[in-house]
Each structure stands twice: as structure tokens, then as C-alpha cells.
Design an enzyme around this catalytic site. Structure first.
Site, PDB file in Angstrom:
ATOM      1  N   CYS A  34       0.838  -1.208   0.000  1.00 56.03           N
ATOM      2  CA  CYS A  34       0.000   0.000   0.000  1.00 56.03           C
ATOM      3  C   CYS A  34       0.871   1.256   0.000  1.00 56.03           C
ATOM      4  O   CYS A  34       1.536   1.558   0.995  1.00 56.03           O
ATOM      5  CB  CYS A  34      -0.909  -0.055   1.235  1.00 56.03           C
ATOM      6  SG  CYS A  34      -1.711   1.485   1.645  1.00 56.03           S
ATOM      7  N   CYS A  37       0.019   3.876   2.679  1.00 55.30           N
ATOM      8  CA  CYS A  37       0.442   3.375   4.004  1.00 55.30           C
ATOM      9  C   CYS A  37       1.904   3.746   4.261  1.00 55.30           C
ATOM     10  O   CYS A  37       2.276   4.130   5.361  1.00 55.30           O
ATOM     11  CB  CYS A  37       0.277   1.857   4.094  1.00 55.30           C
ATOM     12  SG  CYS A  37      -1.418   1.279   3.896  1.00 55.30           S
TER      13      CYS A  37
END
Length: 109
Positions: A34, A37
Site C-alpha cells: 500500500c 500506508c
């Protein structure tokens, strides 16, 4: 890359770490793949270091802990859940600023 002040959570320690003391807890639901993230991780590391006495920062890898993701209805990541006294009090999905994170933590007190 992982900071020792950030706690890694899984099914076995989630309840204990999130409910064991009165400190607010930010739980970051994230994944290795991600991009956003990875963008927010340094902010969480800074908060964990700078505010260690006031807030606990923890991470849940969604790929390794699907039952926790289901339990907290995580549909998009990064998802930041804010707990106080073991109760889910606030939630952010996506990248936000350090200032926003800190003001949400202060709002829990």
C-alpha cells in the site's frame, strides 16, 4: 524501517495492547503493498517517539490479520482507528497530516 516504539499487533495481542492502559491508542491498519500506508508510516513513527508518554501507536498488517480487518470493518487502507479505554472513538481512512492525527488524539482525552 519499523520503529521500536510502534507496536505490532495481531489477533493474539490486540485486545491486551489496546485495552490495557488508559492511554489513547492509534491503530494503523496497513499492508506492505500500500503506497499511502508507506506515506503515513513516518508520521506515525514520529508521533510514537515524540508522544510516547501520551499515546500508543500500533500497526496491524491486514494481509496477516484478516479477522481483525473484518472485525473493525476495514475496507480501505491506510485505516487509522483511535481507541480510548478500549473503545473505538474515531477513525480516518487514507493519508492525513500529523497535525490532524495529533488533534484527534487530543480529542480523545
Amino acid at each position: 524501517m519499523e520503529n521500536s516504539t510502534v507496536i505490532k499487533l495481531d489477533e493474539s495481542n490486540f485486545d491486551r495492547e489496546v485495552t490495557q492502559d488508559g492511554k489513547p491508542v492509534i491503530v494503523d491498519f496497513w499492508a506492505e503493498w500500500c503506497g499511502p500506508c508507506k506515506m503515513i508510516a513516518p508520521l506515525l513513527d514520529e508521533i510514537a517517539r515524540e508522544k510516547a508518554d501520551a499515546v500508543k501507536v500500533a500497526k496491524v498488517n491486514v494481509d496477516e490479520n484478516q479477522s481483525l480487518s473484518l472485525k473493525y470493518n476495514i475496507r480501505a487502507i491506510p485505516a487509522l482507528l483511535f481507541f480510548k479505554n478500549g473503545q473505538l472513538r474515531d477513525q480516518i481512512t487514507g493519508v492525513t497530516s500529523k497535525k490532524d492525527l495529533l488533534s484527534r488524539v487530543e480529542g480523545l482525552s
